[in-house]
Design an enzyme around this catalytic site. Structure first.
Site, short mmCIF file in Angstrom:
data_model
loop_
_atom_site.label_atom_id
_atom_site.label_comp_id
_atom_site.label_asym_id
_atom_site.label_seq_id
_atom_site.Cartn_x
_atom_site.Cartn_y
_atom_site.Cartn_z
N HIS A 241 0.70 -1.19 -0.01
CA HIS A 241 0.35 0.06 -0.10
C HIS A 241 0.91 1.46 0.18
O HIS A 241 1.98 1.50 0.06
CB HIS A 241 -0.61 -0.44 1.66
CG HIS A 241 0.02 -0.16 2.54
ND1 HIS A 241 0.69 1.14 3.00
CD2 HIS A 241 -0.23 -1.13 3.48
CE1 HIS A 241 1.28 0.98 4.14
NE2 HIS A 241 0.91 -0.41 4.30
N CYS B 157 3.95 -4.92 6.23
CA CYS B 157 3.29 -4.84 5.04
C CYS B 157 4.34 -4.00 4.40
O CYS B 157 5.66 -3.00 5.60
CB CYS B 157 2.63 -3.29 5.66
SG CYS B 157 0.69 -3.61 5.85
#
Length: 249
Positions: free
Chosen positions: A209, A225
């Site tokens: 992301h 992440c």
């Protein structure tokens, strides 16, 4: 004297041939090393998978072996909780020797433990070839987005901090969306990988992301992440399809 002249001519031609060969070798090497030329680093961009796709049945049993009556590993539903189709990544297949038709696929299973696989009947899924892939280099802190043999885009990333490392392995994109949480940046891709702890809604899922803190790119600061610059994740937004493989090295 004539023979000496012919010998000199042959030697000159040989020298010119060698020089030409060296020149072409140098040009080829330069092209191979140049960024964005489509050169494929050995062992990173070639994944050797069958393809990816969706489920054809409402519920699909995943078995430990490709035969009826084998131990059931998991049951996958045709649709996820958000009504998006459940994608699977096919790693290999079994083909009937008589008919030439595919009978079973070995698929990568999302969730813990990472790297778990199982077998599904071929008529329970719709698998198509996939040429795009995302390579996450955890050590170099960079991503590579490939389309076939062409390197489309590369950029700096942030990865998991010590104790919450981004896991390595072969995964795939399960979902993509515009996030409500500012920490996920301009756009987000949900992968099939899991970490010890992430900032993902519900925790655990490894996402790829954007970020509101581009100054942290190049560092190991996340909870697992992979953070990209918002410009990069916006570029990938329409180019990365669901089911696309993601290799983290």
């Amino acid at each position: 004297k004539k023979m000496q002249m012919e010998a000199m001519t042959v030697r000159r031609a040989a020298r010119m041939g060698t020089a030409t060969a060296v020149l072409f070798a140098c040009v080829a090497l330069a092209l191979a090393l140049a960024p964005g030329t489509g050169a494929s680093p050995a062992g990173t961009s070639a994944l050797g998978i069958v393809g990816s796709g969706t489920l054809e049945w409402p519920h699909v049993a995943v078995l430990a072996k490709p035969k009826a009556g084998a131990k059931r590993v998991r049951v996958l539903r045709q649709f996820r909780g958000n009504y998006q189709p459940q994608f699977v990544l096919a790693l290999s297949k079994l083909v009937d020797r008589k008919t030439g038709k595919t009978t079973w696929y070995r698929i990568s299973l999302p969730g813990r433990p990472n790297g778990q696989t199982g077998w599904v009947r071929a008529n329970a899924v719709r698998i198509k070839p996939v040429v795009k892939r995302l390579i996450i280099d955890r050590g170099a802190r960079r991503f590579q987005f490939w389309n076939g043999s062409r390197l489309v885009r590369t950029g700096k990333i942030a990865v998991g901090a010590p104790g919450a490392e981004t896991p390595t392995g072969l995964f795939y994109v399960q979902s993509k969306f515009v996030p409500n949480a500012a920490i996920l940046g301009a756009f987000a891709f949900e992968t099939s990988a899991y970490s010890k702890l992430t900032d993902w809604p519900g925790g655990g899922v490894v996402g790829v992301h954007g970020t509101p803190w581009p100054e942290l790119l190049g560092q190991a600061v996340s909870h697992g992440c992979v953070r990209l610059h918002n410009d990069d994740v916006q570029f990938l937004r329409t180019r990365i399809p669901l089911g696309m493989p993601v290799r983290i090295i």
